[in-house]
Design a protein around this motif. Structure first.
Motif, PDB file in Angstrom:
ATOM      1  N   GLY A 171      42.209  25.001  41.904  1.00 33.89           N
ATOM      2  CA  GLY A 171      41.532  25.232  40.635  1.00 33.89           C
ATOM      3  C   GLY A 171      41.507  26.686  40.195  1.00 33.89           C
ATOM      4  N   LYS A 172      42.159  27.587  40.952  1.00 36.52           N
ATOM      5  CA  LYS A 172      42.149  29.013  40.620  1.00 36.52           C
ATOM      6  C   LYS A 172      42.716  29.279  39.231  1.00 36.52           C
ATOM      7  N   SER A 173      43.929  28.788  38.992  1.00 42.99           N
ATOM      8  CA  SER A 173      44.571  29.043  37.707  1.00 42.99           C
ATOM      9  C   SER A 173      43.830  28.350  36.570  1.00 42.99           C
ATOM     10  N   THR A 174      43.267  27.180  36.851  1.00 39.14           N
ATOM     11  CA  THR A 174      42.478  26.487  35.831  1.00 39.14           C
ATOM     12  C   THR A 174      41.299  27.342  35.398  1.00 39.14           C
ATOM     13  N   LEU A 175      40.611  27.957  36.367  1.00 40.86           N
ATOM     14  CA  LEU A 175      39.480  28.828  36.036  1.00 40.86           C
ATOM     15  C   LEU A 175      39.924  30.012  35.187  1.00 40.86           C
ATOM     16  N   LEU A 176      41.051  30.627  35.530  1.00 41.00           N
ATOM     17  CA  LEU A 176      41.546  31.739  34.729  1.00 41.00           C
ATOM     18  C   LEU A 176      41.890  31.288  33.314  1.00 41.00           C
ATOM     19  N   ASN A 177      42.470  30.097  33.198  1.00 40.54           N
ATOM     20  CA  ASN A 177      42.796  29.571  31.869  1.00 40.54           C
ATOM     21  C   ASN A 177      41.550  29.313  31.036  1.00 40.54           C
ATOM     22  N   LEU A 211      42.960  39.400  32.931  1.00 42.20           N
ATOM     23  CA  LEU A 211      43.155  38.283  33.854  1.00 42.20           C
ATOM     24  C   LEU A 211      44.549  38.400  34.457  1.00 42.20           C
ATOM     25  N   ALA A 212      44.629  38.434  35.770  1.00 37.70           N
ATOM     26  CA  ALA A 212      45.896  38.646  36.465  1.00 37.70           C
ATOM     27  C   ALA A 212      46.171  37.469  37.394  1.00 37.70           C
ATOM     28  N   ASP A 213      47.178  36.654  37.059  1.00 35.00           N
ATOM     29  CA  ASP A 213      47.515  35.467  37.833  1.00 35.00           C
ATOM     30  C   ASP A 213      48.670  35.796  38.776  1.00 35.00           C
ATOM     31  N   GLU A 214      48.362  35.932  40.080  1.00 40.26           N
ATOM     32  CA  GLU A 214      49.356  36.276  41.108  1.00 40.26           C
ATOM     33  C   GLU A 214      50.214  37.477  40.688  1.00 40.26           C
ATOM     34  N   PRO A 215      49.600  38.604  40.319  1.00 38.83           N
ATOM     35  CA  PRO A 215      50.368  39.714  39.745  1.00 38.83           C
ATOM     36  C   PRO A 215      51.299  40.421  40.714  1.00 38.83           C
ATOM     37  N   ILE A 272      40.094  40.336  36.800  1.00 34.65           N
ATOM     38  CA  ILE A 272      39.883  39.097  37.543  1.00 34.65           C
ATOM     39  C   ILE A 272      41.248  38.562  37.978  1.00 34.65           C
ATOM     40  N   PHE A 273      41.392  38.337  39.280  1.00 38.34           N
ATOM     41  CA  PHE A 273      42.666  37.903  39.848  1.00 38.34           C
ATOM     42  C   PHE A 273      42.585  36.468  40.347  1.00 38.34           C
ATOM     43  N   SER A 274      43.675  35.737  40.192  1.00 38.86           N
ATOM     44  CA  SER A 274      43.917  34.514  40.943  1.00 38.86           C
ATOM     45  C   SER A 274      45.064  34.846  41.887  1.00 38.86           C
ATOM     46  N   THR A 275      44.842  34.710  43.196  1.00 40.31           N
ATOM     47  CA  THR A 275      45.845  35.249  44.110  1.00 40.31           C
ATOM     48  C   THR A 275      45.809  34.583  45.478  1.00 40.31           C
ATOM     49  N   VAL A 314      48.029  39.624  32.783  1.00 35.16           N
ATOM     50  CA  VAL A 314      49.123  40.111  33.618  1.00 35.16           C
ATOM     51  C   VAL A 314      49.590  38.927  34.461  1.00 35.16           C
ATOM     52  N   PHE A 315      50.902  38.646  34.432  1.00 29.91           N
ATOM     53  CA  PHE A 315      51.451  37.457  35.089  1.00 29.91           C
ATOM     54  C   PHE A 315      52.388  37.845  36.227  1.00 29.91           C
ATOM     55  N   GLN A 316      52.620  36.895  37.141  1.00 29.02           N
ATOM     56  CA  GLN A 316      53.497  37.181  38.275  1.00 29.02           C
ATOM     57  C   GLN A 316      54.943  37.402  37.841  1.00 29.02           C
ATOM     58  N   ASP A 317      55.379  36.760  36.732  1.00 26.76           N
ATOM     59  CA  ASP A 317      56.758  36.938  36.268  1.00 26.76           C
ATOM     60  C   ASP A 317      56.841  37.912  35.099  1.00 26.76           C
ATOM     61  N   PHE A 318      55.794  38.707  34.911  1.00 31.48           N
ATOM     62  CA  PHE A 318      55.728  39.846  33.990  1.00 31.48           C
ATOM     63  C   PHE A 318      55.597  39.432  32.512  1.00 31.48           C
ATOM     64  N   ASN A 319      56.372  38.415  32.081  1.00 25.99           N
ATOM     65  CA  ASN A 319      56.305  37.901  30.709  1.00 25.99           C
ATOM     66  C   ASN A 319      56.578  38.969  29.651  1.00 25.99           C
ATOM     67  N   LEU A 320      57.451  39.918  29.962  1.00 30.05           N
ATOM     68  CA  LEU A 320      57.870  40.877  28.947  1.00 30.05           C
ATOM     69  C   LEU A 320      58.913  40.232  28.035  1.00 30.05           C
TER      70      LEU A 320
END
Length: 234
Positions: A45-51, A167-171, A199-202, A90-96
């Motif tokens: 539920g980590k990513s759900t909470l960030l969403n 919010l940083a998901d697996e950055p 706030i991180f999900s990691t 901030v995302f793990q795949d950068f999303n630039l």
């Protein structure tokens, strides 16, 4: 006043007749300027909470207040506007955006969500690029810089709108050990300099061990650990 407050927060997904409770009546508060990690196994539920906190997905029960706003009461347009004014990602795949330069990627949120005069926009973008050590790369494209440099740009982009919350998901998931350490130190520096809450999900122990508050989530339920060493083992 808490920056984020959840009271009996719930999220249920429906697929036909099947209901899945992703978040089960959780309560937590996060103060301004905090460095917080949500940890737990995949599917917990980590990513759900960030969403939910990021206004990307509406709660189905309880209340969630972010920066004084009850998120559950917002429609899609209002949620997008609120995100643009208050939250960076901030995302793990950068999303630039690959067809935009480093400068243009950082400038992009200002063009999308705020009517900022060009001179002020330039000043803010260059200020953030200097803060993350990327002033010598402003004209390069994402494909021409390293993963660590991409994440530096992503951090600058997340902060350019004066976001109160990032919010940083697996950055650090796609970064090597040394680069990940530099990015974590950079984000702490940005927190101290701009008073922004992170706030991180990691799953990354390097992030967890730098957190000041840790929330462990399992099967959609939550408990808080006061100290990093209590929150991660392995």
């Amino acid at each position: 006043m808490a920056l984020v407050e959840a009271v009996h927060l719930e999220k249920t997904y429906k697929t036909g007749e099947i209901e899945t409770k992703a978040i089960r009546g959780v309560d937590f508060t996060i103060e301004p300027g905090s460095f917080v990690s949500f940890i737990g196994p995949s599917g917990s539920g980590k990513s759900t909470l960030l969403n939910l906190i990021g206004c990307l997905d509406p709660p189905t029960g309880g209340t969630l207040t972010v920066a004084g706003q009850n998120i559950r009461g917002l429609d899609r347009r209002q949620s997008a506007d609120f995100r643009g004014r208050n939250i960076g990602f901030v995302f793990q795949d950068f999303n630039l955006i690959p067809v935009l330069t480093v400068y243009e990627n950082v400038e992009y949120p200002l063009l999308m969500v705020r009517r900022v005069p060009p001179a002020e926009r330039k000043k803010r973008v260059l200020e953030l690029l200097e803060a993350v050590g990327m002033t010598d790369q402003v004209d390069k494209y994402p494909g021409q810089i390293s993963g660590g440099q991409k994440q530096r740009v992503a951090v600058a982009r997340a902060l350019v709108t004066n976001a109160r919350l990032v919010l940083a998901d697996e950055p650090t998931a796609n970064l090597d050990r040394e680069t990940a350490g530099r990015i974590i130190r950079l984000m702490k520096k940005m927190r101290d300099e701009f008073k922004t809450t992170f706030i991180f999900s990691t799953h990354d122990p390097r992030v967890v061990n730098n957190a000041e508050i840790i929330f462990t989530i399992e099967d959609g339920t939550l408990r808080q650990n006061s100290h990093p060493e209590e929150g991660f083992h392995g």
